[in-house]
Write a protein that holds these residues in place. Structure first.
Motif, PDB file in Angstrom:
ATOM      1  N   PRO A 153       0.847  -1.318   0.013  1.00 55.35           N
ATOM      2  CA  PRO A 153       0.124  -0.138   0.024  1.00 55.35           C
ATOM      3  C   PRO A 153       0.952   1.270   0.130  1.00 55.35           C
ATOM      4  N   GLU A 154       0.439   2.298  -0.855  1.00 56.07           N
ATOM      5  CA  GLU A 154       0.952   3.525  -0.690  1.00 56.07           C
ATOM      6  C   GLU A 154       1.267   4.241   0.775  1.00 56.07           C
ATOM      7  N   ASP A 155       0.525   3.752   1.605  1.00 55.04           N
ATOM      8  CA  ASP A 155       0.417   4.382   3.013  1.00 55.04           C
ATOM      9  C   ASP A 155       1.461   3.643   3.977  1.00 55.04           C
ATOM     10  N   VAL A 156       2.344   2.602   3.384  1.00 56.73           N
ATOM     11  CA  VAL A 156       3.161   1.877   4.055  1.00 56.73           C
ATOM     12  C   VAL A 156       4.139   2.851   5.047  1.00 56.73           C
ATOM     13  N   GLN A 157       4.593   4.122   4.336  1.00 56.63           N
ATOM     14  CA  GLN A 157       5.276   4.931   5.073  1.00 56.63           C
ATOM     15  C   GLN A 157       4.775   5.279   6.655  1.00 56.63           C
ATOM     16  N   THR A 158       3.644   5.354   6.752  1.00 57.22           N
ATOM     17  CA  THR A 158       2.821   5.538   8.117  1.00 57.22           C
ATOM     18  C   THR A 158       3.255   4.540   9.037  1.00 57.22           C
ATOM     19  N   SER A 159       3.038   3.154   8.447  1.00 58.91           N
ATOM     20  CA  SER A 159       3.639   2.153   9.235  1.00 58.91           C
ATOM     21  C   SER A 159       5.093   2.034   9.798  1.00 58.91           C
ATOM     22  N   LEU A 160       5.944   2.384   9.042  1.00 57.94           N
ATOM     23  CA  LEU A 160       7.343   2.446   8.922  1.00 57.94           C
ATOM     24  C   LEU A 160       7.479   3.695  10.168  1.00 57.94           C
ATOM     25  N   GLU A 161       6.935   4.752  10.080  1.00 61.87           N
ATOM     26  CA  GLU A 161       7.086   5.688  11.123  1.00 61.87           C
ATOM     27  C   GLU A 161       6.484   5.405  12.433  1.00 61.87           C
ATOM     28  N   GLN A 162       5.475   4.661  12.441  1.00 59.21           N
ATOM     29  CA  GLN A 162       4.863   4.203  13.639  1.00 59.21           C
ATOM     30  C   GLN A 162       5.794   3.138  14.244  1.00 59.21           C
ATOM     31  N   LEU A 163       6.113   2.240  13.586  1.00 60.30           N
ATOM     32  CA  LEU A 163       7.141   1.201  14.159  1.00 60.30           C
ATOM     33  C   LEU A 163       8.619   1.629  14.691  1.00 60.30           C
ATOM     34  N   GLU A 164       8.963   3.021  14.177  1.00 64.02           N
ATOM     35  CA  GLU A 164      10.181   3.355  14.492  1.00 64.02           C
ATOM     36  C   GLU A 164       9.975   4.022  15.808  1.00 64.02           C
ATOM     37  N   GLU A 165       8.768   4.675  15.926  1.00 65.81           N
ATOM     38  CA  GLU A 165       8.683   5.327  17.207  1.00 65.81           C
ATOM     39  C   GLU A 165       8.382   4.184  18.366  1.00 65.81           C
ATOM     40  N   ALA A 166       7.768   3.313  17.975  1.00 65.44           N
ATOM     41  CA  ALA A 166       7.645   1.793  18.838  1.00 65.44           C
ATOM     42  C   ALA A 166       9.054   1.257  19.352  1.00 65.44           C
ATOM     43  N   ARG A 167       9.813   1.307  18.285  1.00 62.24           N
ATOM     44  CA  ARG A 167      11.039   0.730  18.486  1.00 62.24           C
ATOM     45  C   ARG A 167      12.117   1.343  19.197  1.00 62.24           C
ATOM     46  N   LYS A 168      12.028   2.879  19.264  1.00 63.07           N
ATOM     47  CA  LYS A 168      12.480   3.718  20.122  1.00 63.07           C
ATOM     48  C   LYS A 168      12.256   3.537  21.613  1.00 63.07           C
ATOM     49  N   SER A 169      11.236   3.175  21.851  1.00 60.48           N
ATOM     50  CA  SER A 169      10.484   3.137  23.073  1.00 60.48           C
ATOM     51  C   SER A 169      10.622   1.954  23.950  1.00 60.48           C
ATOM     52  N   LEU A 170      11.075   0.695  23.038  1.00 59.31           N
ATOM     53  CA  LEU A 170      11.261  -0.656  23.784  1.00 59.31           C
ATOM     54  C   LEU A 170      12.315  -0.598  24.593  1.00 59.31           C
ATOM     55  N   LYS A 171      12.244  -1.469  25.751  1.00 59.88           N
ATOM     56  CA  LYS A 171      13.228  -1.550  26.976  1.00 59.88           C
ATOM     57  C   LYS A 171      13.493  -3.164  26.640  1.00 59.88           C
ATOM     58  N   GLY A 172      14.671  -3.227  27.242  1.00 53.60           N
ATOM     59  CA  GLY A 172      15.132  -4.621  27.526  1.00 53.60           C
ATOM     60  C   GLY A 172      16.451  -4.758  26.486  1.00 53.60           C
ATOM     61  N   ASP A 173      16.973  -6.147  26.677  1.00 54.89           N
ATOM     62  CA  ASP A 173      18.109  -6.687  25.625  1.00 54.89           C
ATOM     63  C   ASP A 173      17.611  -6.895  24.177  1.00 54.89           C
ATOM     64  N   PHE A 174      18.364  -7.077  23.581  1.00 51.32           N
ATOM     65  CA  PHE A 174      18.255  -7.263  21.971  1.00 51.32           C
ATOM     66  C   PHE A 174      17.014  -8.269  21.898  1.00 51.32           C
ATOM     67  N   GLN A 175      17.274  -9.397  22.464  1.00 56.58           N
ATOM     68  CA  GLN A 175      16.164 -10.510  22.166  1.00 56.58           C
ATOM     69  C   GLN A 175      15.126 -10.247  22.808  1.00 56.58           C
ATOM     70  N   GLU A 176      14.818  -9.320  23.875  1.00 59.88           N
ATOM     71  CA  GLU A 176      13.587  -8.932  24.318  1.00 59.88           C
ATOM     72  C   GLU A 176      12.792  -7.846  23.344  1.00 59.88           C
ATOM     73  N   LYS A 177      13.649  -7.090  22.980  1.00 62.94           N
ATOM     74  CA  LYS A 177      13.156  -5.953  21.719  1.00 62.94           C
ATOM     75  C   LYS A 177      13.019  -6.688  20.547  1.00 62.94           C
ATOM     76  N   ILE A 178      13.572  -7.826  20.219  1.00 65.97           N
ATOM     77  CA  ILE A 178      12.868  -8.368  19.107  1.00 65.97           C
ATOM     78  C   ILE A 178      11.607  -9.202  19.312  1.00 65.97           C
ATOM     79  N   THR A 179      11.638  -9.519  20.260  1.00 66.74           N
ATOM     80  CA  THR A 179      10.166 -10.256  20.797  1.00 66.74           C
ATOM     81  C   THR A 179       8.984  -9.220  20.946  1.00 66.74           C
ATOM     82  N   GLN A 180       9.190  -8.286  21.124  1.00 71.28           N
ATOM     83  CA  GLN A 180       8.264  -7.154  21.320  1.00 71.28           C
ATOM     84  C   GLN A 180       7.773  -6.646  20.064  1.00 71.28           C
ATOM     85  N   LEU A 181       8.817  -6.428  18.945  1.00 71.42           N
ATOM     86  CA  LEU A 181       8.667  -6.087  17.733  1.00 71.42           C
ATOM     87  C   LEU A 181       7.970  -7.303  16.939  1.00 71.42           C
TER      88      LEU A 181
END
Length: 194
Positions: A153-181
């Protein structure tokens, strides 16, 4: 044998690229680069340029056009070379010069002389997908590109931006962040438009 090429995304504005040729194939290669990286450091050299090539390049005033034959000194300061003439002998000579200087070279329609291929590319905002058939069928790569352009979809950019913000707020080690993502994205399915 499977495709053993390693895909990378280059910052074309930080490297120097030369396209040898001024015809249809040179235009195809130059336009592929400039569509994906409008600020690419690009030089084209050829004794003659098709009017369509000159017309296209007018939108990119930083691109250098040298209306003359190729000189070995053209390789000085380069990172990538793309050969796009109708002279196999010239291509072989340039490839040999490039190899001696450890420069990466692409020779249009001659996979054995290529250090890299230009893939077919899908771009929607910051999402970029490169498709390779290992030089076997550019036509199939183009068809796959068209399919992906249609289903993403053309609006995939919105999803990318939202996921970037979510990624910035994740806590924990690398594996925990992967699980959350993974949890955040498990229901992310691109649906084809009606």
């Amino acid at each position: 044998m499977p495709n053993t090429m390693f895909p990378i995304f280059l910052k074309m504005d930080q490297i120097q690229t030369l396209v040898v040729g001024g015809g249809n194939v040179a235009l195809e290669k130059a336009s592929a680069i400039l569509r994906n990286s409008p600020s690419a450091n690009l030089t084209l050299v050829a004794p003659f340029f098709r009017p369509e090539t000159i017309e296209y390049l007018q939108d990119f005033p930083h691109v250098r056009i040298l209306t003359r034959g190729f000189h070995p000194s053209d390789l000085e300061g380069l990172d990538l070379i793309i050969c796009a003439t109708d002279s196999p002998a010239l291509h072989a000579d340039i490839k040999a010069l490039a190899a001696a200087q450890h420069l990466l070279c692409n020779v249009a329609d001659t996979p054995p002389l290529c250090d890299f291929y230009l893939g077919s590319i899908v771009q929607k905002g910051d999402l970029k997908i490169a498709i390779s058939t290992n030089g076997k069928s550019p036509t199939l790569a183009k068809r796959i590109r068209a399919f992906l352009e249609d289903v993403i979809p053309e609006d995939v950019q919105t999803s990318l931006e939202q996921l970037e913000e979510a990624r910035k707020s994740l806590k924990g080690d690398f594996q925990e962040k992967i699980t959350q993502l993974n949890e955040l994205t498990k229901n992310l399915i691109f649906k084809k438009k009606d």
